[in-house]
Design a protein around this motif. Structure first.
Motif, mmCIF file in Angstrom:
data_model
loop_
_atom_site.group_PDB
_atom_site.id
_atom_site.type_symbol
_atom_site.label_atom_id
_atom_site.label_comp_id
_atom_site.label_asym_id
_atom_site.label_seq_id
_atom_site.Cartn_x
_atom_site.Cartn_y
_atom_site.Cartn_z
ATOM 1 N N ALA A 62 0.919 -1.308 -0.098
ATOM 2 C CA ALA A 62 0.391 -0.007 -0.198
ATOM 3 C C ALA A 62 0.735 0.950 0.211
ATOM 4 N N VAL A 63 1.839 1.293 0.344
ATOM 5 C CA VAL A 63 2.796 1.984 0.701
ATOM 6 C C VAL A 63 3.354 2.650 -0.062
ATOM 7 N N GLU A 64 3.608 1.964 -1.370
ATOM 8 C CA GLU A 64 4.755 1.716 -2.403
ATOM 9 C C GLU A 64 3.511 2.432 -3.381
ATOM 10 N N THR A 65 2.775 1.629 -3.616
ATOM 11 C CA THR A 65 1.749 1.781 -4.778
ATOM 12 C C THR A 65 1.055 2.897 -4.556
ATOM 13 N N SER A 66 0.648 3.396 -2.774
ATOM 14 C CA SER A 66 -0.011 4.606 -2.551
ATOM 15 C C SER A 66 -1.684 4.287 -2.399
ATOM 16 N N SER A 67 -1.521 2.825 -2.753
ATOM 17 C CA SER A 67 -3.245 2.336 -2.234
ATOM 18 C C SER A 67 -3.310 1.740 -0.994
ATOM 19 N N LYS A 68 -4.532 1.438 -0.979
ATOM 20 C CA LYS A 68 -5.493 1.233 0.445
ATOM 21 C C LYS A 68 -4.659 -0.614 0.274
ATOM 22 N N VAL A 69 -4.611 -0.557 2.366
ATOM 23 C CA VAL A 69 -4.497 -2.309 2.195
ATOM 24 C C VAL A 69 -5.453 -3.269 1.383
ATOM 25 N N ARG A 70 -4.652 -4.040 0.635
ATOM 26 C CA ARG A 70 -5.492 -5.162 0.657
ATOM 27 C C ARG A 70 -5.878 -6.476 1.741
ATOM 28 N N TYR A 71 -6.567 -6.061 2.757
ATOM 29 C CA TYR A 71 -7.081 -6.919 3.350
ATOM 30 C C TYR A 71 -7.487 -8.579 3.037
ATOM 31 N N PHE A 72 -8.526 -8.057 2.018
ATOM 32 C CA PHE A 72 -8.817 -9.963 1.423
ATOM 33 C C PHE A 72 -8.188 -10.084 0.251
ATOM 34 N N ARG A 73 -7.047 -11.237 0.191
ATOM 35 C CA ARG A 73 -6.663 -11.364 -0.718
ATOM 36 C C ARG A 73 -6.686 -12.800 -0.554
#
Ligand code: SF4
Ligand code: SF4
Length: 468
Positions: free
Chosen positions: A308-319
């Motif tokens: 998420a930090v690397e891609t400035s996106s939201k955390v993927r909780y569901f994977r």
């Protein structure tokens, strides 16, 4: 840390520290109350070694019924794997008694109450013990924490010894040296751990810390510094860069104030990247949030995931991994419910005696057994038994129902006879015929259990020769 007013002015969200304190209070209240809450007259959880019983959600299981244990252990271990894969060492910072005790002792007693340490935000600065007053304060702090340690140790034991029994033991400690020894031993360890060992336990001794790194992935949520915004403080080989971030590039946001380092209870610099020592307390996130608020910028240390930090996106909780964990845990939980709901209200163990059979003068054949009956219900009952689908077999002994108190066991010698064995016996060899025994409470039709054993018919030749 800012006051409430200045936090509002700077639009700083409620610090994680306060949220942790709230969780700690909830956990403490639940842990203290749980042993005293009863369902159907039984503790919600109790593993009694004295009574050889497991109490789970108001149902009592005896040691012979611990078939639930593997499911509980699977739930525990897979649950830990799931929690770590999702939230890293979230347990360490938010639920572990060790961290709670350290917060109570270091931040509450030493810092706030006695002023032995100057600031909660500077955990690196050790108290100055060259001053006699500080030595005295340390002794007072340890004495105060002893009371908490004794309470916590007793609370822990309540899950193995019912509270009312524990209080009886305390009134007569000489007769209960083992339980008293455990109590004082656990309390002494807690005192040593919280007042002297501190976070060294988390860093060097905790087994969970050793295994957690293999459970992490790039979507695991953790305290993480954003080097793209803040600037690299450490080189990829782990050595510290000679120039502070802003001196490397004025656009780098990290001021090198080291507020995030000073506040860290495990004395690490989160700007170096994920480290095993990090207990996910998020004190560094709070510290940087306060610093960055002055520049109207979000914290450089976030509770986020590397991806998420690397891609400035939201955390993927569901994977895939977390969904698989959820599915597996749900399956085990459903199996646990099904198996638990099929709990037998009585137990029966059947042992055959060493003598296989006895041929009577009348031609009848007797087989001998030892029945171990256990009443696992909470009330006393009278028990008897019958042989299913074998009209030729009769129970000779015992002739009367057996009285068994709640939770007790009784061993009984049982004789079973066949009057006309020649109708069933084989010509020249013994016959081991399977039979089904149904034991039941004569005053409650819902309490019964069925077990298989076998009845030995001697050969026809043997019966005839015994009768001549
Ligand atoms: S780096 Fe230190 S302060 Fe930050 S979460 Fe980890 S243990 Fe807590
Ligand atoms: S608190 Fe923030 S600004 Fe200060 S050193 Fe840590 S990361 Fe840099």
């Amino acid at each position: 840390m800012q006051t409430e007013a200045s936090r509002k002015q700077l639009k700083i969200p409620l610090p994680y520290r306060y949220r942790r304190y709230m969780i700690y209070c909830c956990v403490a209240i639940i842990a203290l109350a749980l042993p005293f809450i009863q369902i159907n007259g039984h503790q919600i959880f109790l593993l009694s070694f004295v009574h050889k019983e497991l109490h789970l959600l108001g149902v009592v299981f005896s040691v012979q019924e611990l078939y639930l244990m593997p499911f509980l252990l699977i739930l525990l271990f897979v649950g830990i794997f799931f929690m770590t894969s999702l939230g890293g060492r979230i347990w360490c910072g938010w639920g572990c008694p060790q961290t709670m005790f350290r917060v109570i002792y270091r931040d509450g007693i030493e810092t706030k109450l006695l002023g032995l340490r100057k600031r909660i935000n500077d955990k690196q600065k050790k108290p100055d013990f060259s001053q006699t007053s500080n030595k005295l304060k340390k002794i007072i702090a340890m004495a105060l924490f002893s009371l908490i340690a004794l309470t916590a140790a007793a609370n822990f034991l309540f899950f193995f010894v019912p509270p009312y029994e524990f209080f009886e033991y305390i009134s007569n400690p000489a007769d209960h040296k083992i339980v008293m020894g455990f109590w004082l031993g656990i309390a002494t360890f807690l005192l040593f751990d919280a007042t002297l060992l501190g976070e060294n336990f988390c860093i060097y001794m905790c087994p969970y810390a050793r295994v957690q790194s293999v459970l992490y992935d790039n979507d695991t949520i953790m305290a993480i510094y954003d080097p793209k915004r803040g600037g690299a403080v450490y080189a990829p080989d782990g050595s510290k860069n000679a120039l502070a971030p802003k001196k490397q590039n004025a656009a780098n946001e990290c001021t090198n104030c080291v507020a995030c380092v000073k506040v860290c209870p495990t004395h690490i610099d989160i700007r170096k990247g994920m480290q095993l020592e990090c207990i996910n307390c998020l004190e560094c996130v709070d510290a940087c949030t306060s610093v960055m608020a002055h520049y109207s910028r979000p914290s450089l240390v976030q509770w986020s995931s590397p991806n998420a930090v690397e891609t400035s996106s939201k955390v993927r909780y569901f994977r895939l991994k977390t969904i698989a964990y959820i599915a597996f845990l749900s399956l085990i939980f459903v199996i646990l419910l099904i198996v638990g709901s099929g709990k037998e209200t009585m137990l029966l163990n059947i042992d055959r005696n060493t003598q296989a059979y006895e041929i009577r003068k009348s031609g009848a054949v007797d087989n001998y057994y030892t029945f171990l009956l256990q009443n696992t219900d909470s009330k006393e009952h009278q028990f008897y038994f019958e042989i299913l689908d074998a009209d030729e077999l009769k129970v000779l002994e015992p002739t009367e129902p057996i009285n068994i108190k709640a939770g007790s066991k009784v061993k009984k010698a049982v004789y079973i006879r066949v009057l006309s064995p020649l109708d069933t016996a084989l010509e020249d060899k013994d016959l081991h015929k399977k039979i089904k025994i149904r034991a039941y409470a004569i005053d409650d039709e819902n309490i019964f259990v069925e077990r298989e054993t076998y009845f030995v018919y001697p050969s026809k030749q043997e019966i005839k020769s015994a009768n001549h």
